[in-house]
Scaffold this motif. Structure first.
Motif, PDB file in Angstrom:
ATOM      1  N   GLU A   1       0.689  -1.113   0.125  1.00  0.00           N
ATOM      2  CA  GLU A   1      -0.454   0.247  -0.159  1.00  0.00           C
ATOM      3  C   GLU A   1       0.707   1.288  -0.143  1.00  0.00           C
ATOM      4  O   GLU A   1       0.158   2.034  -1.083  1.00  0.00           O
ATOM      5  N   ALA A   2       1.803   1.212   0.267  1.00  0.00           N
ATOM      6  CA  ALA A   2       2.721   2.157   1.273  1.00  0.00           C
ATOM      7  C   ALA A   2       3.192   2.482  -0.304  1.00  0.00           C
ATOM      8  O   ALA A   2       3.623   3.993  -0.758  1.00  0.00           O
ATOM      9  N   MET A   3       3.817   1.219  -1.118  1.00  0.00           N
ATOM     10  CA  MET A   3       5.127   1.289  -2.757  1.00  0.00           C
ATOM     11  C   MET A   3       3.562   2.201  -3.595  1.00  0.00           C
ATOM     12  O   MET A   3       3.894   2.611  -4.576  1.00  0.00           O
ATOM     13  N   ALA A   4       2.375   2.216  -3.092  1.00  0.00           N
ATOM     14  CA  ALA A   4       1.431   2.151  -4.198  1.00  0.00           C
ATOM     15  C   ALA A   4       0.843   3.843  -4.249  1.00  0.00           C
ATOM     16  O   ALA A   4       1.083   4.870  -4.713  1.00  0.00           O
TER      17      ALA A   4
ATOM     18  N   VAL B   1      -0.645   0.878  -9.512  1.00  0.00           N
ATOM     19  CA  VAL B   1      -0.408  -0.657  -8.779  1.00  0.00           C
ATOM     20  C   VAL B   1       0.266  -1.271  -8.154  1.00  0.00           C
ATOM     21  O   VAL B   1       2.020  -0.661  -9.477  1.00  0.00           O
ATOM     22  N   SER B   2       0.525  -1.230  -7.162  1.00  0.00           N
ATOM     23  CA  SER B   2       2.536  -1.791  -6.508  1.00  0.00           C
ATOM     24  C   SER B   2       2.152  -3.105  -6.357  1.00  0.00           C
ATOM     25  O   SER B   2       1.462  -4.730  -6.319  1.00  0.00           O
ATOM     26  N   ILE B   3       3.346  -4.009  -6.482  1.00  0.00           N
ATOM     27  CA  ILE B   3       3.661  -5.313  -6.620  1.00  0.00           C
ATOM     28  C   ILE B   3       4.911  -5.581  -5.444  1.00  0.00           C
ATOM     29  O   ILE B   3       6.170  -4.764  -5.787  1.00  0.00           O
ATOM     30  N   THR B   4       4.945  -6.358  -4.467  1.00  0.00           N
ATOM     31  CA  THR B   4       5.998  -6.740  -3.946  1.00  0.00           C
ATOM     32  C   THR B   4       5.912  -8.563  -3.416  1.00  0.00           C
ATOM     33  O   THR B   4       4.785  -8.993  -3.084  1.00  0.00           O
ATOM     34  N   GLY B   5       6.746  -9.392  -3.703  1.00  0.00           N
ATOM     35  CA  GLY B   5       6.095 -10.833  -3.068  1.00  0.00           C
ATOM     36  C   GLY B   5       7.888 -11.385  -3.549  1.00  0.00           C
ATOM     37  O   GLY B   5       9.127 -10.723  -3.403  1.00  0.00           O
ATOM     38  N   PHE B   6       7.666 -12.673  -3.244  1.00  0.00           N
ATOM     39  CA  PHE B   6       8.633 -13.800  -3.793  1.00  0.00           C
ATOM     40  C   PHE B   6       8.634 -14.637  -4.234  1.00  0.00           C
ATOM     41  O   PHE B   6       8.003 -15.458  -3.641  1.00  0.00           O
TER      42      PHE B   6
ATOM     43  N   PHE C   1       0.182  -6.852  -3.635  1.00  0.00           N
ATOM     44  CA  PHE C   1      -0.616  -6.170  -4.881  1.00  0.00           C
ATOM     45  C   PHE C   1      -0.657  -4.906  -3.725  1.00  0.00           C
ATOM     46  O   PHE C   1      -2.093  -4.759  -2.696  1.00  0.00           O
ATOM     47  N   ALA C   2      -1.350  -3.835  -4.276  1.00  0.00           N
ATOM     48  CA  ALA C   2      -2.272  -2.474  -3.700  1.00  0.00           C
ATOM     49  C   ALA C   2      -2.331  -1.605  -4.917  1.00  0.00           C
ATOM     50  O   ALA C   2      -0.934  -1.768  -5.905  1.00  0.00           O
ATOM     51  N   CYS C   3      -3.741  -1.003  -5.224  1.00  0.00           N
ATOM     52  CA  CYS C   3      -4.109  -0.687  -5.961  1.00  0.00           C
ATOM     53  C   CYS C   3      -4.507   1.025  -5.806  1.00  0.00           C
ATOM     54  O   CYS C   3      -5.383   0.767  -4.992  1.00  0.00           O
TER      55      CYS C   3
END
Length: 168
Positions: A91-94, A107-112, A127-129
């Motif tokens: 959410e902070a990335m978005a 849209v943001s994406i962070t994961g393994f 993910f966050a939009c």
């Protein structure tokens, strides 16, 4: 049609990107991305389709924790306490990309994507939009150990679906 990435991506992903771009163009909405585990693939896909350059502002590739803080203005304490792969960081990335771009939908994406440390859940992606005029949409997916390419492709599909949802 996407000219460069199309041969490397499944047809459904390319078509979904084209639909997102067409909808953004019709609604006069500028898009941006904030990516970690996908390493800029979403931005590359959205800029590969001719005729839509005016609906994509920029992509932030913030693969490292430092990049998330430096590029997107995320507090280091949040990354350290929540983990770089978390709903709060997504959410902070978005929001950071929204604040640092001319876009009105991000849209943001962070994961393994995997394989990784024993402590990391391979295939976990957040993910966050974020949009200027509405609450942020957050999504968590557990794709499993389907390999780096599999996780990244699955993440592209979810991210594009989030853009579609944000453009509805």
């Amino acid at each position: 049609m996407a000219e460069e990435l199309e041969p490397a991506l499944p047809r459904d992903v390319v078509l979904l990107a084209e639909k997102v771009l067409a909808r953004a163009k019709k609604r006069d909405v500028m898009l941006a991305t904030a990516e970690s585990c996908t390493g800029g693939l979403l931005a590359a896909l959205l800029t590969d389709v001719p005729g839509y350059s005016h609906v994509f502002d920029r992509g932030f590739v913030s693969y490292s924790d430092d990049a998330k803080c430096d590029l997107l203005g995320i507090e280091r304490e949040m990354v350290d306490s929540c983990g770089a792969v978390s709903a709060k960081v997504a959410e902070a990335m978005a929001q950071g990309a929204l604040d640092r771009s001319a876009a009105s939908l991000v849209v943001s994406i962070t994961g393994f994507a995997g394989p990784g440390d024993d402590d990391d859940e391979e295939g976990l992606v957040h993910f966050a939009c974020a949009a200027e005029d509405r609450d942020t949409i957050q999504r968590e997916e557990h794709f499993g150990a389907i390999g780096r390419d599999g996780v990244r492709l699955a993440a592209l599909r979810v991210a594009l679906d989030l853009f579609k949802e944000g453009l509805a």
